[in-house]
Enzyme design. Structure first.
Site, short mmCIF file in Angstrom:
data_model
loop_
_atom_site.label_atom_id
_atom_site.label_comp_id
_atom_site.label_asym_id
_atom_site.label_seq_id
_atom_site.Cartn_x
_atom_site.Cartn_y
_atom_site.Cartn_z
N SER A 188 -5.51 -5.13 0.99
CA SER A 188 -4.56 -6.36 0.64
C SER A 188 -5.19 -7.79 1.13
O SER A 188 -5.97 -8.17 0.62
CB SER A 188 -3.16 -5.96 1.50
N ASP A 210 1.45 -0.42 -7.50
CA ASP A 210 1.28 -1.16 -6.72
C ASP A 210 2.04 -2.62 -7.05
O ASP A 210 1.97 -3.31 -7.87
CB ASP A 210 0.08 -1.95 -6.18
N HIS A 223 0.90 0.32 -3.23
CA HIS A 223 0.06 -0.50 -2.30
C HIS A 223 -0.55 0.39 -1.20
O HIS A 223 -1.48 0.22 -0.78
CB HIS A 223 1.08 -1.39 -1.73
#
Length: 688
Positions: free
Chosen positions: A541, A626, A661
């Site tokens: 991320s 995501d 995610h």
């Protein structure tokens, strides 16, 4: 030039002209030849992602046996049939258990005593049948323990469906509430519930009040947060006395409260928002305890009457300290538990309300992680906390706040004869470019020689004030047993060394995050822990952004890179108000509509700074669903790297076509993803 040749190692069907859409960024006439990948509904986009997945599978085919070996050994360390430590709430003991061969937990309880018959509340495996992805975002029992509220996500989009189960009859209530967020609270009448709805950008922005058994269309809108930079959440104090409506941007808080015994009432504000002022609220007796950064960079603790909660009535309890970050407090009937961070390490302090006497809970390892466990009871002398270190498996303790005696309730089993005495953890310091000392947590198997020949995996994050925990991982043993050293860089942008550590790694100081990480890698090489040809780096991320920047700045630093769901197209994403998080993110990274921030952000944005040069071996992951980092960021980054890089090193993109995610949801699929990642690294290190 043929666009398909640019974006994929495998030939795709011709891309129609309208798919070759470009995006002009503010203040720049540069065009983006891969903008078409944002069109998820276009068959060419899915074809591209599938082609990349096929290519990745082909390039990793020679590691299939290794992947199987790694998966089997990782799984063999896990006690598949297991039980969490039950916690007490009212007359019930609640817990979760797992069974061999089942991917998800089973939630249960017992009435009155631990030897009572088991009552099954929810079997997540049954709910997950027929879905490639399944996540339980909420599990909340009513105050009278007769109704279970739970929320499910079957795509990875983090948009939940809220349902209610009658625990007496086993029947679902007729209402189903769609598009909900994480926040939820029960009123003390066992009939009123509060929940949040998410907007098109996946931001929780509305609070609604629902009467159980009534039509969802009749639900009352309690609060609408119109400012796109704020998240809305709702919860309940441990005392069960108040429901809290929390409004939070990256830098500002506003909290409203409601008597939980009068859930039909109107919320009252504690302190109206003031830009840059954050606060958290705990309830005890006739007071609110407020942790705030108001004129206190590292936060301070204030106390105010419930009847007069605004700032002009706040009284100082714990002052601001330059060397100690106050992270939060937990209030119990007789004790206040204070969570702090000093010299980069978490600490826990206990204060008695009656006489103000205090003591600290001590922890044995040089680097470790501690967090509060399940403590739903208010009137108790027992604090449950979780402790782990790089060599100590996650351990659940019950700590007597009066006698200061701790009881180990459970240490997570590591099957196969794990012996912690065979491993060593240390805390090192690297010197940053400006002289700052950056902590590194490191773990390795005893007998390792610092001769520069060790494979080493260096991880980091460095954003949002998140302090990277030095915690245990049984999967990591597959690295350590093969002589791999594992290190965590506690770089600026996190809060390990206090709030200033965070401030020095955001906005126009963001580059400190990247140069700190490079300094940590250089330090490990200089001290003989590894060498550049044996170093691999990993981040996800915002940590994936870190990987991208480091690759651009210092492609010679390491042999291999793993970037999970990387946030790499920083400027384009934050400019787009329609994307999830974009407006909110401006209080972390800056607003690129401001030319000063635009120029600064563009100068490090990984996607914008890919060049024609040699890069390390790279594994990039993405999730099609995501909602935090859209799949097209890693996809576009891969395409651009593939078109410009001058080396023959491996470049792989692996997109989970049914997840978001966090990757795969079931524990077995998640372990397979880890085995795949380790196999990629072992292939680069030459390990079998």
């Amino acid at each position: 030039m043929d666009q398909n040749h640019l974006v994929s190692p495998i030939a795709l069907p011709p891309i129609a002209a309208q798919q070759s859409q470009v995006l002009s960024l503010h203040g720049d006439d540069r065009v983006d030849p891969y903008f078409w990948l944002r069109h998820r509904d276009d068959p060419n986009t899915i074809a591209y992602l599938n082609a990349e997945n096929d290519y990745t599978e082909a390039m990793m085919a020679h590691t299939e046996a290794l992947q199987t070996t790694l998966y089997d050994e990782i799984l063999a360390r896990i006690q598949e049939t297991d039980l969490s430590v039950p916690y007490r709430k009212g007359d019930y003991y609640y817990y979760a258990r797992t069974e061999t061969g089942k991917a998800y937990p089973i939630y249960c309880r017992k009435a009155g005593a631990l030897d009572a018959p088991e009552e099954l509340l929810l079997d997540q495996n049954t709910l997950a049948e027929g879905y490639d992805f399944f996540d339980l975002g909420l599990l909340a029992v009513s105050p009278n323990h007769q109704i279970l509220a739970y929320a499910v996500d079957t795509s990875g989009s983090e948009r939940y469906t809220l349902l209610f189960l009658n625990l007496t009859t086993g029947q679902l209530y007729p209402e189903t509430i769609l598009e909900t967020g994480y926040g939820f609270a029960w009123g003390n009448d066992n009939q009123t519930v509060f929940y949040t709805l998410v907007d098109e950008a996946n931001r929780p922005f509305k609070l609604l009040r629902h009467q159980l058994g009534s039509a969802v269309s009749d639900d009352e809108l309690v609060y609408h947060e119109a400012d796109d930079s704020y998240y809305l959440s709702v919860g309940k104090t441990r005392s069960d006395a108040y429901i809290l409506l929390e409004l939070q941007s990256k830098i500002t808080s506003e909290i409203h409260y409601l008597d939980a015994n009068q859930p039909e009432g109107k919320f009252q504000v504690i302190q109206p928002r003031s830009s840059g002022v954050e606060y958290q609220v705990e309830h005890h007796s006739d007071s609110f305890y407020i942790v705030t950064n108001d004129e206190a960079l590292n936060f301070k603790l204030m106390q105010t009457p419930v009847t007069a909660p605004t700032k002009d009535h706040w009284r100082l309890v714990i002052p601001h300290r330059d060397a100690v970050l106050l992270e939060g407090v937990s209030a119990f009937a007789k004790h206040l538990v204070i969570y702090e961070r000093e010299a980069g390490l978490p600490t826990v302090r206990v204060r008695q309300f009656a006489n103000g006497e205090e003591h600290y809970i001590d922890f044995p390892d040089p680097t470790y992680d501690v967090d509060e466990g399940s403590n739903p009871e208010f009137d108790t002398d027992t604090l449950r906390f979780n402790y782990a270190s790089l060599v100590t498996p996650r351990s659940v303790f019950d700590y007597n706040l009066e006698t200061q005696v701790r009881e180990l309730k459970k240490e997570t089993p590591v099957l196969g004869g794990y012996d912690r005495t065979q491993y060593t953890s240390e805390r090192l310091m690297a010197t940053a470019t400006d002289g700052s000392q950056v902590p590194i947590s490191i773990v390795y198997k005893k007998g390792m020689a610092k001769d520069g020949k060790n494979p080493l995996l260096l991880t980091g994050y460095g954003s949002y004030g998140f302090s990277y925990p030095a915690t245990f991982s049984s999967t990591r043993l597959s690295l350590l047993e093969r002589g791999v050293v594992v290190a965590i860089a506690h770089i600026r942008g996190g809060s390990e060394m206090g709030r200033q550590w965070y401030e020095d790694g955001k906005f126009l100081n963001k580059k400190n995050t990247f140069t700190d990480f490079i300094a940590c890698g250089e330090h490990l090489i200089a001290q003989g822990w590894t060498a550049a040809e044996h170093l691999a780096i990993l981040g996800g991320s915002a940590g994936g952004l870190l990987m991208g920047v480091v690759m651009n700045l210092r492609p010679d630093l390491c042999k291999a890179v793993v970037a999970h769901v990387p946030f790499v197209d920083v400027v384009t994403t934050i400019l787009d108000d329609h994307l999830p998080l974009s407006v909110i993110e401006r209080e972390e990274w800056g607003d690129p509509n401001d030319l000063t921030f635009y120029d600064y952000m563009k100068s490090y944005s990984p996607y914008d700074n890919v060049e024609a040069k040699a890069y390390p071996n790279v594994l990039i992951t993405a999730g099609l669903n995501d909602s935090r980092v859209a799949y097209w960021e890693p996809a576009k980054w891969t395409a651009k790297l593939r078109s410009l890089k001058t080396d023959d090193n491996r470049l792989l993109l692996k997109t989970n076509m049914g997840a978001g995610h966090g990757g795969a949801s079931g524990r077995y699929d998640s372990l397979r993803e880890t085995a795949f990642e380790y196999a990629f690294l072992f292939d680069q290190w030459g390990l079998a």
